[in-house]
Design an enzyme around this catalytic site. Structure first.
Site, short mmCIF file in Angstrom:
data_model
loop_
_atom_site.label_atom_id
_atom_site.label_comp_id
_atom_site.label_asym_id
_atom_site.label_seq_id
_atom_site.Cartn_x
_atom_site.Cartn_y
_atom_site.Cartn_z
N HIS A 136 65.44 8.20 -145.07
CA HIS A 136 65.07 6.79 -144.35
C HIS A 136 66.07 7.14 -143.11
O HIS A 136 64.65 7.02 -141.95
CB HIS A 136 65.71 5.58 -144.71
CG HIS A 136 65.10 4.29 -143.79
ND1 HIS A 136 64.06 3.26 -144.67
CD2 HIS A 136 65.48 3.75 -143.43
CE1 HIS A 136 63.43 2.85 -144.04
NE2 HIS A 136 64.68 2.97 -142.84
N ASP A 171 57.47 10.18 -151.40
CA ASP A 171 57.68 10.43 -152.86
C ASP A 171 57.86 11.49 -153.77
O ASP A 171 57.47 11.60 -154.96
CB ASP A 171 57.69 8.96 -153.68
CG ASP A 171 58.86 7.99 -153.63
OD1 ASP A 171 59.93 8.31 -153.09
OD2 ASP A 171 58.39 6.51 -152.77
#
Length: 586
Positions: A198, A464
């Site tokens: 992040h 992901d």
């Protein structure tokens, strides 16, 4: 005697956001990690010991107050736990051991608390007696309480900055990064993290130079040290000498000149040398970033992450708060496409801190669309707001982390259900809103031909997809070197999704972080992508690469890469090809 303060240290990590920053360090300590060892002058020892005494006293007062609020019938067990904590806090031997460490090694109180209590907890956890071993959890809880009291004011510094800083941390949570004042936070350096953590994503979005996976960097930097962050080479320097500072000031000027030259092409279309038009979109996290997409020459928003609405708050956002955030972006884009991804909560965002017992493996747990489908009221609130905003422009909705057809059908059913509610209330919305999904798991990639029948577009989320394909936690610095979207397994899955989308005659784009990497652009074009969504600051650089190549060049490169069986070979091949096209960026 040479001290830390006058010794230059150079650390190598992973470059995740380009640029150069030179500023004082601001160290953010997280409750869940050991506090960095920071030295003090002998004359400061008394003050640190006094701070320690006050923290112990405040902790006792807090616990005593909490005990008094517990009903004996319902809160007996809780009172028993508090009583155990109080016994430890009243233990003079424990406080003396921490005090002795402060005085013998001239360290800050926070470090002494963390070092001593973790040693005690480790000792308890190894004892075979179950009652004693379970006391380790109590020690960790006491540590967190004391650190919270000691850090108190310091933990607020990041919100009220008045000078430029480089933020240094073990790792940064989404909540922390969402609260940064971008006028003053000029660089990021973290021990943990990877290319798609992040921290990396936010840094690229905001144009803040960042280096992650520095392992023990927090242990070699003091508060207010001068720190250089080289987000191009993945280097961080503490206490640089004058020559090094001058050298990096020159690097920073050169990089600024390159950025200025690239910005000059923002009005030029992203067209290859043989005339193929590529759609370049921007990934955003906050409404105000929409303007940056336009300023950098973007064609629209390819990924509007909506989780920011849930961060830095204790209550869920209302439908009106959702609507106003989406409407602001749609209005700013003036008819250009805006793809709004429904909330991707769970994993490291929002939900774990709200749970009484955090999930043991949240990235494989109740996250993203799974979380939405189990929290229908929250999900419907967001869908209502998106549909209401859809009348203001070219709004599209995208569901994240779909793993099977059943999840997609449930999400679409709820969308239709919300449409019926809006019809009943005579609220306008776009009845033909385009619906897409993110392909982020191997299961979705392998069943893309089936999923394609129920959507208007795919967007491949390589962050992901890489993590789940390679079984590598993308935020774990211990395995960060194993994480690579250039792995043949990942590329073959992507190639399959593109083929299935083309057969179904639906659009397919890419919004993962590799879209922001100049090394990957020729490969992406050669594999068949014509829509690419990336971090706004990188738009000019990626556009320059596109305008410098032909599709045939890219096709040839992709054919060569897809024959390769080694991630290392592929990465080197892509890097060499990109350097020939845009040498200044490297």
């Amino acid at each position: 005697m040479t001290t830390l303060a006058d010794r230059m240290e150079i650390k190598k990590g992973i470059a995740v956001s380009p640029g150069i920053s030179i500023a004082k360090s601001l160290i953010i300590d997280a409750e869940d990690y050991r506090i960095p060892r920071r030295s003090i002058m002998p004359s400061q020892q008394d003050a640190e010991v006094e701070r320690l005494k006050n923290a112990f006293k405040s902790a006792v007062d807090e616990l005593t107050g909490l005990m008094s609020t517990q009903d004996q019938a319902q809160g007996g067990k809780i009172k028993d736990i508090f009583a155990v904590h109080l016994r430890f806090l009243h233990d003079r031997g424990l406080q003396k051991k921490i005090t002795d460490l402060i005085r013998s090694e001239s360290v800050i109180a926070e470090y002494a608390v963390s070092a001593v209590l973790r040693e005690v907890a480790s000792h308890f956890s190894k004892v075979k007696d179950a009652y004693i071993s379970e006391r380790a959890a109590d020690i960790y809880d006491i540590e967190r309480r004391l650190l919270k009291l000691l850090l108190g004011k310091k933990r607020e510094d990041v919100r009220y900055l008045t000078e430029e800083v480089v933020v240094v941390a073990r790792e940064l949570s989404p909540t922390q990064t969402a609260g940064f004042d971008r006028r003053f936070v000029k660089g990021l350096a973290t021990d943990a993290g990877g290319r798609t953590s992040h921290t990396a994503i936010v840094a690229r979005s905001l144009g803040i130079p960042a280096v992650v996976a520095l392992e023990d960097f927090t242990e070699v930097v003091d508060a207010d040290s001068i720190v250089i962050v080289d987000g191009n080479r993945g280097i961080v320097i503490v206490n640089p000498d004058e020559q090094t500072v001058r050298q990096y000031e020159r690097y920073a000027r050169d990089f600024a000149e390159l950025t200025h030259r690239l910005d000059a092409i923002k009005e030029d279309p992203p067209v290859t040398r043989d005339g193929v038009r590529i759609t370049l979109l921007g990934n955003i996290e906050f409404p105000e970033e929409a303007q940056m997409v336009l300023e950098k020459g973007g064609d629209g928003i390819g990924l509007y992450r909506t989780e920011f609405l849930y961060l830095n708050r204790d209550t869920e956002p209302t439908e009106e708060e959702h609507y106003l955030a989406y409407a602001e972006v749609v209005d700013a884009l003036g008819g250009r496409p805006v793809i709004i991804r429904t909330m991707d909560l769970g994993a490291d965002k929002f939900t774990q801190s709200k749970r009484l017992a955090p999930e043991p493996n949240p990235f494989l747990g109740l996250r993203s669309i799974r979380f939405c489908l189990q929290n229908l009221a929250m999900f419907k609130t967001q869908l209502r707001a998106i549909l209401r905003a859809s009348v203001k422009g070219d709004v599209r909705v995208m569901f994240p982390l779909i793993t099977n057809l059943q999840e997609l059908k449930q999400a679409r059913f709820l969308l239709r259900d919300v449409m019926e509610d809006l019809d009943d209330e005579s609220i306008k919305y776009n009845k033909d809103i385009r619906v897409g999904i993110m392909i982020e798991t191997p299961s979705a990639a392998l069943t893309a031909s089936t999923l394609a029948r129920d959507v208007d577009f795919f967007s491949i989320g390589t962050n992901d997809l890489t993590q789940y394909t390679l079984a590598v936690d993308r935020g774990n610095e211990l395995v960060s070197t194993l994480y690579s979207p250039a792995d043949p397994a990942v590329l073959r899955l992507i190639r399959g999704v593109i083929g299935d989308a083309h057969k179904a005659q639906i659009d397919v784009g890419i919004c993962g972080e590799i879209a922001s990497d100049p090394e990957f652009i020729m490969l992406l074009l050669g594999m068949g992508f014509r829509t690419v969504s990336l971090a706004p600051p990188m738009l000019p650089e990626i556009k320059q690469v596109i305008r410098s190549v032909t599709v045939e060049q890219c096709n040839h490169l992709a054919r060569e890469v897809l024959k390769m069986n080694s991630e290392r070979q592929i990465s080197a091949y892509l890097r060499n090809a990109a350097r020939k096209i845009l040498p200044e960026a490297f």
